[in-house]
Design a protein around this motif. Structure first.
Motif, PDB file in Angstrom:
ATOM      1  N   TRP A 416       0.857  -1.197   0.000  1.00 43.04           N
ATOM      2  CA  TRP A 416       0.000   0.000   0.000  1.00 43.04           C
ATOM      3  C   TRP A 416       0.884   1.234   0.000  1.00 43.04           C
ATOM      4  N   GLN A 417       0.506   2.240  -0.799  1.00 47.43           N
ATOM      5  CA  GLN A 417       1.278   3.475  -0.875  1.00 47.43           C
ATOM      6  C   GLN A 417       0.331   4.644  -1.123  1.00 47.43           C
ATOM      7  N   GLU A 418       0.346   5.634  -0.229  1.00 53.73           N
ATOM      8  CA  GLU A 418      -0.468   6.840  -0.393  1.00 53.73           C
ATOM      9  C   GLU A 418       0.312   7.923  -1.136  1.00 53.73           C
ATOM     10  N   ASP A 419      -0.420   8.866  -1.684  1.00 51.53           N
ATOM     11  CA  ASP A 419       0.172  10.073  -2.265  1.00 51.53           C
ATOM     12  C   ASP A 419       0.501  11.022  -1.117  1.00 51.53           C
ATOM     13  N   GLN A 420       1.783  11.201  -0.835  1.00 55.39           N
ATOM     14  CA  GLN A 420       2.177  12.027   0.302  1.00 55.39           C
ATOM     15  C   GLN A 420       1.831  13.507   0.114  1.00 55.39           C
ATOM     16  N   GLN A 421       1.486  13.905  -1.087  1.00 54.41           N
ATOM     17  CA  GLN A 421       1.119  15.297  -1.343  1.00 54.41           C
ATOM     18  C   GLN A 421      -0.387  15.536  -1.262  1.00 54.41           C
ATOM     19  N   LEU A 427      -2.955  17.843   5.657  1.00 52.90           N
ATOM     20  CA  LEU A 427      -3.713  18.310   6.813  1.00 52.90           C
ATOM     21  C   LEU A 427      -3.256  17.581   8.082  1.00 52.90           C
ATOM     22  N   THR A 428      -3.042  16.276   7.974  1.00 54.60           N
ATOM     23  CA  THR A 428      -2.560  15.506   9.119  1.00 54.60           C
ATOM     24  C   THR A 428      -1.202  16.016   9.572  1.00 54.60           C
ATOM     25  N   PHE A 453      -5.851  -3.960   1.821  1.00 53.29           N
ATOM     26  CA  PHE A 453      -7.176  -4.549   1.614  1.00 53.29           C
ATOM     27  C   PHE A 453      -8.257  -3.475   1.568  1.00 53.29           C
ATOM     28  N   PHE A 454      -8.112  -2.440   2.402  1.00 57.13           N
ATOM     29  CA  PHE A 454      -9.116  -1.374   2.405  1.00 57.13           C
ATOM     30  C   PHE A 454      -9.095  -0.608   1.083  1.00 57.13           C
ATOM     31  N   VAL A 455      -7.907  -0.393   0.531  1.00 58.21           N
ATOM     32  CA  VAL A 455      -7.804   0.279  -0.763  1.00 58.21           C
ATOM     33  C   VAL A 455      -8.462  -0.574  -1.848  1.00 58.21           C
ATOM     34  N   GLU A 456      -8.295  -1.890  -1.761  1.00 58.33           N
ATOM     35  CA  GLU A 456      -8.924  -2.784  -2.736  1.00 58.33           C
ATOM     36  C   GLU A 456     -10.441  -2.797  -2.609  1.00 58.33           C
ATOM     37  N   HIS A 457     -10.942  -2.790  -1.373  1.00 60.38           N
ATOM     38  CA  HIS A 457     -12.376  -2.969  -1.126  1.00 60.38           C
ATOM     39  C   HIS A 457     -13.173  -1.683  -1.289  1.00 60.38           C
ATOM     40  N   TYR A 458     -12.566  -0.537  -0.993  1.00 63.00           N
ATOM     41  CA  TYR A 458     -13.316   0.718  -0.921  1.00 63.00           C
ATOM     42  C   TYR A 458     -12.653   1.762  -1.822  1.00 63.00           C
ATOM     43  N   PRO A 459     -13.045   1.845  -3.069  1.00 63.48           N
ATOM     44  CA  PRO A 459     -12.431   2.781  -4.020  1.00 63.48           C
ATOM     45  C   PRO A 459     -12.476   4.213  -3.502  1.00 63.48           C
ATOM     46  N   GLY A 460     -11.370   4.912  -3.694  1.00 68.15           N
ATOM     47  CA  GLY A 460     -11.285   6.309  -3.284  1.00 68.15           C
ATOM     48  C   GLY A 460     -10.868   6.515  -1.838  1.00 68.15           C
ATOM     49  N   ILE A 461     -10.626   5.445  -1.111  1.00 68.83           N
ATOM     50  CA  ILE A 461     -10.273   5.579   0.301  1.00 68.83           C
ATOM     51  C   ILE A 461      -8.862   6.145   0.436  1.00 68.83           C
ATOM     52  N   GLN A 462      -8.654   6.940   1.494  1.00 65.49           N
ATOM     53  CA  GLN A 462      -7.342   7.491   1.814  1.00 65.49           C
ATOM     54  C   GLN A 462      -7.048   7.190   3.280  1.00 65.49           C
ATOM     55  N   ILE A 463      -5.785   6.905   3.562  1.00 61.75           N
ATOM     56  CA  ILE A 463      -5.429   6.418   4.894  1.00 61.75           C
ATOM     57  C   ILE A 463      -4.184   7.125   5.396  1.00 61.75           C
ATOM     58  N   ARG A 498     -10.705  19.482  12.840  1.00 59.77           N
ATOM     59  CA  ARG A 498     -10.409  20.177  11.588  1.00 59.77           C
ATOM     60  C   ARG A 498     -11.139  19.538  10.405  1.00 59.77           C
ATOM     61  N   LEU A 499     -11.198  18.224  10.409  1.00 59.01           N
ATOM     62  CA  LEU A 499     -11.944  17.547   9.344  1.00 59.01           C
ATOM     63  C   LEU A 499     -13.435  17.931   9.402  1.00 59.01           C
ATOM     64  N   ALA A 500     -13.951  18.048  10.606  1.00 58.00           N
ATOM     65  CA  ALA A 500     -15.359  18.400  10.764  1.00 58.00           C
ATOM     66  C   ALA A 500     -15.628  19.865  10.469  1.00 58.00           C
ATOM     67  N   ASP A 501     -14.626  20.706  10.672  1.00 59.32           N
ATOM     68  CA  ASP A 501     -14.800  22.139  10.487  1.00 59.32           C
ATOM     69  C   ASP A 501     -14.969  22.536   9.031  1.00 59.32           C
ATOM     70  N   GLY A 502     -14.834  21.571   8.122  1.00 64.31           N
ATOM     71  CA  GLY A 502     -15.099  21.890   6.726  1.00 64.31           C
ATOM     72  C   GLY A 502     -13.874  22.037   5.865  1.00 64.31           C
ATOM     73  N   TYR A 503     -12.744  21.531   6.352  1.00 65.53           N
ATOM     74  CA  TYR A 503     -11.560  21.539   5.495  1.00 65.53           C
ATOM     75  C   TYR A 503     -11.874  20.745   4.228  1.00 65.53           C
ATOM     76  N   ARG A 504     -11.473  21.302   3.123  1.00 65.94           N
ATOM     77  CA  ARG A 504     -11.678  20.589   1.867  1.00 65.94           C
ATOM     78  C   ARG A 504     -10.528  19.618   1.686  1.00 65.94           C
ATOM     79  N   VAL A 505     -10.770  18.365   1.956  1.00 64.89           N
ATOM     80  CA  VAL A 505      -9.727  17.351   1.899  1.00 64.89           C
ATOM     81  C   VAL A 505     -10.038  16.427   0.737  1.00 64.89           C
ATOM     82  N   SER A 506      -9.095  16.330  -0.203  1.00 61.27           N
ATOM     83  CA  SER A 506      -9.325  15.482  -1.377  1.00 61.27           C
ATOM     84  C   SER A 506      -8.031  14.804  -1.782  1.00 61.27           C
TER      85      SER A 506
END
Length: 506
Positions: A416-421, A427-428, A453-463, A498-506
């Motif tokens: 598994w590899q996330e986009d660090q940018q 935000l984290t 496995f989560f990336v495989e099962h749930y498209p668009g997930i970020q971790i 911060r996530l709840a405050d409405g930060y636009r996280v994509s």
């Protein structure tokens, strides 16, 4: 004085401004550690989680693998925020426990660290799970819609995560609290392949069977290996630890060069995901070979001290006499075992060229045990390159197959590899900077997380994977630094806000 009182007293000295909810993290962790939870036996923890949800009147789901997801509505005013998932697993590697199904953990505090007496602590992943449950219980933390998911068998096959249904979760932003590097956001993890190999054997009577290799009088000995550091077969694989598996092979090989032996039983290693730190082998030898046996053991101990004196200084082999065994393993099976162990690699295979000081590919022989009619051997292969992991796993299985053994693929978890940018990871990182005054590293680690496995099962997930400082997981030296628990707690509740405050996280 009870352990929780000791924790509060010691921790209060370090963090006078600790919040009540943080104290609740420790209380929940104590409750969890009264529930034995080895992999494959998580029913009682799942029961605990379901009762926890019922007490709070929160909806939950429990699947056939005993994975549990508890949902919590958003704090008033944050109902429109994007759902957030808190991810943990409920099992632990039970090292040092003679009866892991009935052994609660005896934790204590020493110099700012929490440890366990004689066993693994269960901070991996009990501390992260305790944080997530404390968030569910708190009425003070601001957050959007929450899902707290706790999986099973993470430590020994990841069958819980691999079997999750595609509709078990709604959220696509995941904070994984199963991390051991306090100053790090884990943004990637190696893939892993766990295989079980079985060498069939016949049981023979050493006194009457013609296949017995020893003629004349024999003596019986217990070969004991103890004192190894062991550790996690991923993150500790490059630390120069001595595997008890390799030490056992070396001892048997040295003895067999001069004398015939009979092997009655083998029990090496504590867990499939751990570097073996101890072992026991019961053997018969000709009665006139005792002096040779002691010479070989002393010589090998000296070699071990020279090779591992700085990295694993206390591992050693001892010999003691034991009662005669009525049944032993046929010699051909022992020959096959020795051949396979000689050919299967142990430790680092390749370091990464793109990630400094990071292991790219490794293999660990976790356990060897005599079962009713076979010798059981487990191997755990890891790599950031899925094709390399699969190729090495295939080669290991071929070694056993060529010698008449059978192999079973128990688990194959993708890397598994996330986009660090990504905005979510940035935000984290910003939250660490603003709360703690420093920016964490973003790294991929040579352990295996369920994230693939989560990336495989749930498209668009970020971790994003974060956690307190846990040292020597999967060993009796496992410990967690108390001050880092408080720090990660503060980062977690601020990140949720911060996530709840409405930060636009994509």
């Amino acid at each position: 004085m009870c352990i929780i009182s000791i924790i509060f007293r010691n921790f209060a000295v370090q963090k006078k401004n600790m919040k009540t909810t943080t104290e609740r993290v420790f209380q929940i962790f104590k409750e969890l550690n009264q529930i034995p939870r080895p992999s494959h036996h998580e029913e009682r923890v799942a029961d605990y989680l379901c009762r926890f949800a019922e007490r709070l009147n929160l909806p939950y789901k429990r699947d056939k693998e005993n994975c549990v997801v508890i949902s919590k509505p958003a704090t008033q005013g944050y109902e429109g925020a994007e759902p957030v998932v808190l991810l943990n697993h409920m099992d632990m590697v039970c090292v040092g426990m003679s009866d892991p199904l009935n052994t609660p953990i005896d934790a204590y505090i020493e110099n700012g660290w929490m440890k366990a007496r004689g066993t693994s602590l269960g901070a991996d992943n009990g501390i992260g799970l305790s944080m997530a449950l404390a968030v569910l219980e708190s009425s003070e933390i601001k957050h959007g819609p929450l899902e707290v998911i706790t999986t099973t068998n993470e430590e020994d096959g990841m069958s819980g995560a691999s079997q999750l249904s595609r509709d078990f979760l709604k959220g696509r932003k995941v904070i994984n609290l199963d991390s051991e590097d306090y100053d790090t956001i884990t943004t990637g993890a190696a893939g892993a392949c766990l295989q079980f190999h079985r060498i069939p054997f016949k049981r023979i009577n050493p006194l009457t069977d013609a296949a017995s290799p020893i003629n004349g009088e024999r003596s019986e000995y217990s070969i004991n290996i103890n004192g190894g550091l062991g550790g996690h077969s991923g993150v500790d694989i490059n630390k120069g630890r001595c595997s008890a598996v390799k030490l056992a092979w070396k001892i048997l090989d040295a003895i067999r060069t001069k004398h015939d032996i009979e092997v009655a039983s083998i029990n090496i290693g504590e867990a499939n995901a751990s570097i073996a730190s101890s072992g026991n082998i019961i053997i018969h030898m000709p009665s006139d070979a005792q002096d040779f046996l002691m010479e070989q053991v002393n010589e090998i101990n000296e070699q071990m001290h020279k090779q591992y004196g700085d990295t694993d200084p206390n591992i050693r082999c001892t010999i003691s006499e034991c009662p005669p065994q009525n049944i032993v393993i046929d010699p051909e099976a022992i020959n096959i075992m020795m051949t396979c162990l000689e050919q299967v690699p142990q430790g680092v295979i390749k370091m990464s060229e793109s990630m400094e000081d990071t292991v790219e590919t490794s293999n660990n022989i976790g356990r060897i045990q005599t079962e009713e009619d076979c010798i059981f051997i487990s191997t755990h292969t890891r790599s950031f390159i899925d094709s390399d992991m699969k190729e090495l796993s295939r080669k290991i299985a071929d070694v056993f197959a060529e010698n008449g053994a059978k192999s079973e693929m128990v688990m194959s978890a993708p890397a598994w590899q996330e986009d660090q940018q990504s905005a979510f990871l940035q935000l984290t990182s910003d939250t660490f900077q603003d709360v703690l005054g420093w920016r964490p590293r973003m790294v991929a680690m040579h352990f295996v997380l369920e994230a693939g496995f989560f990336v495989e099962h749930y498209p668009g997930i970020q971790i994003a994977s974060i956690g307190p400082r846990i040292v020597e997981p999967h060993s009796t030296s496992e410990r967690v630094e108390l001050a880092t628990i408080e720090d990660i707690w503060q980062v977690l509740i601020e990140l949720l806000k911060r996530l709840a405050d409405g930060y636009r996280v994509s």
